[in-house]
Scaffold this active site. Structure first.
Site, short mmCIF file in Angstrom:
data_model
loop_
_atom_site.label_atom_id
_atom_site.label_comp_id
_atom_site.label_asym_id
_atom_site.label_seq_id
_atom_site.Cartn_x
_atom_site.Cartn_y
_atom_site.Cartn_z
N ASP A 27 0.86 -1.17 0.00
CA ASP A 27 0.00 0.00 0.00
C ASP A 27 0.91 1.23 0.00
O ASP A 27 2.13 1.12 -0.15
CB ASP A 27 -1.00 -0.03 1.16
CG ASP A 27 -0.37 0.18 2.53
OD1 ASP A 27 0.87 0.37 2.64
OD2 ASP A 27 -1.11 0.16 3.53
N HIS A 28 0.33 2.40 0.18
CA HIS A 28 1.10 3.64 0.12
C HIS A 28 2.22 3.72 1.15
O HIS A 28 3.22 4.38 0.92
CB HIS A 28 0.16 4.85 0.26
CG HIS A 28 -0.63 4.83 1.53
ND1 HIS A 28 -1.74 4.02 1.69
CD2 HIS A 28 -0.47 5.51 2.68
CE1 HIS A 28 -2.23 4.21 2.90
NE2 HIS A 28 -1.49 5.11 3.52
N CYS A 87 2.75 -3.19 4.28
CA CYS A 87 1.94 -2.03 4.66
C CYS A 87 2.58 -1.44 5.91
O CYS A 87 3.65 -1.89 6.31
CB CYS A 87 0.46 -2.40 4.85
SG CYS A 87 0.06 -3.42 6.28
N GLY A 88 1.96 -0.46 6.52
CA GLY A 88 2.57 0.20 7.68
C GLY A 88 2.96 -0.77 8.78
O GLY A 88 4.09 -0.77 9.26
N THR A 89 2.02 -1.62 9.20
CA THR A 89 2.29 -2.58 10.28
C THR A 89 2.38 -4.02 9.79
O THR A 89 2.85 -4.88 10.52
CB THR A 89 1.19 -2.53 11.35
OG1 THR A 89 -0.04 -2.94 10.74
CG2 THR A 89 1.06 -1.14 11.96
N GLY A 90 1.87 -4.30 8.61
CA GLY A 90 1.80 -5.67 8.10
C GLY A 90 0.55 -6.40 8.58
O GLY A 90 0.21 -7.44 8.03
N ILE A 91 -0.13 -5.85 9.56
CA ILE A 91 -1.30 -6.52 10.14
C ILE A 91 -2.46 -6.57 9.15
O ILE A 91 -3.03 -7.64 8.92
CB ILE A 91 -1.73 -5.82 11.45
CG1 ILE A 91 -0.63 -5.93 12.50
CG2 ILE A 91 -3.04 -6.42 11.97
CD1 ILE A 91 -0.85 -5.03 13.72
N GLY A 92 -2.80 -5.45 8.57
CA GLY A 92 -3.91 -5.42 7.62
C GLY A 92 -3.67 -6.33 6.44
O GLY A 92 -4.58 -7.06 6.01
N MET A 93 -2.46 -6.32 5.91
CA MET A 93 -2.14 -7.19 4.78
C MET A 93 -2.31 -8.67 5.16
O MET A 93 -2.85 -9.45 4.38
CB MET A 93 -0.71 -6.96 4.28
CG MET A 93 -0.51 -5.65 3.56
SD MET A 93 -1.34 -5.61 1.97
CE MET A 93 -0.50 -4.22 1.23
N HIS A 129 7.51 -24.47 9.86
CA HIS A 129 6.42 -25.11 10.61
C HIS A 129 5.03 -24.88 10.03
O HIS A 129 4.14 -25.70 10.21
CB HIS A 129 6.42 -24.63 12.06
CG HIS A 129 7.59 -25.14 12.84
ND1 HIS A 129 7.73 -24.88 14.17
CD2 HIS A 129 8.65 -25.90 12.49
CE1 HIS A 129 8.86 -25.45 14.62
NE2 HIS A 129 9.43 -26.06 13.59
N ARG A 158 4.85 -33.66 11.51
CA ARG A 158 3.72 -33.26 12.36
C ARG A 158 3.16 -31.90 11.95
O ARG A 158 1.99 -31.62 12.16
CB ARG A 158 4.13 -33.25 13.83
CG ARG A 158 5.09 -32.14 14.20
CD ARG A 158 5.57 -32.27 15.65
NE ARG A 158 6.34 -31.15 16.09
CZ ARG A 158 7.64 -31.01 15.89
NH1 ARG A 158 8.31 -31.92 15.22
NH2 ARG A 158 8.27 -29.95 16.35
N HIS A 159 3.99 -31.09 11.32
CA HIS A 159 3.54 -29.77 10.88
C HIS A 159 2.58 -29.88 9.69
O HIS A 159 1.68 -29.05 9.53
CB HIS A 159 4.73 -28.88 10.54
CG HIS A 159 5.69 -28.76 11.69
ND1 HIS A 159 5.35 -28.14 12.87
CD2 HIS A 159 6.95 -29.22 11.83
CE1 HIS A 159 6.39 -28.21 13.70
NE2 HIS A 159 7.36 -28.86 13.10
#
Length: 173
Positions: free
Chosen positions: A8-9, A67-73, A100, A134-135
């Site tokens: 994003d921007h 993005c700014g925090t990576g959370i939204g993406m 994993h 197991r993963h």
């Protein structure tokens, strides 16, 4: 190897560096997302969707979103079937996300990480393989949830084999 990338921007400047880094590693880079992200505000779901979709359809081996925090993406990308997007802040989380969780989309925080850290994260991401074992069972449980099923429906064939009692021996009278 083919990478779908987008930002994003808040992440457009960083994306230029990431593109060069990936190309130096021999990756074919496909920049995705709306053209209005250059120089103007744009919404992260508008970028996450095409990148995650390209990974989901197999048009790219992996994706990188910034993005700014990576959370939204990461939230937006994880809504696309067959995508396991991981928000990563260091080399250890990059390695574990791949090893994993078989993560196939890397989400990064432009406002929180410097370019040197991002370079090390991407290097780790590129060289780390999924461990399986197991993963794999756990990744299959994530897939079950994505399909609207309970993860408890997924069993581990190795556990089933070890839980099967040995055949009973019969003796003749």
């Amino acid at each position: 190897m083919k990478a779908a990338i987008g930002a994003d921007h808040r992440g457009t400047d960083m994306l230029k560096h990431i593109t060069l880094l990936l190309q130096q590693q021999g990756c074919h880079v496909i920049e995705m997302g709306p053209s209005q992200c250059t120089g103007r505000t744009c919404d992260y779901p508008d970028v996450a969707y095409p990148v995650a979709s390209a990974v989901s359809r197999g048009e790219a081996d992996f994706g990188i979103l910034v993005c700014g925090t990576g959370i939204g993406m990461s939230i937006a990308a994880n809504k696309v079937p067959n995508v396991r997007a991981a928000l990563v802040h260091d080399e250890i989380s990059a390695e574990l996300a791949r090893r994993h969780n078989d993560a196939n989309v890397l989400c990064l925080a432009a406002d929180l990480l410097g370019m040197r850290v991002i370079e090390r994260i991407i290097q780790t991401w590129l060289r780390t393989e999924f461990e399986g074992g197991r993963h794999a069972r756990r990744v299959n449980k994530i897939l079950a949830i994505e399909q609207g099923r309970s993860p408890e429906e997924v069993s581990d064939p190795a556990l089933q084999e070890s839980a099967t009692p040995p055949p009973q021996q019969t003796t003749s009278p």
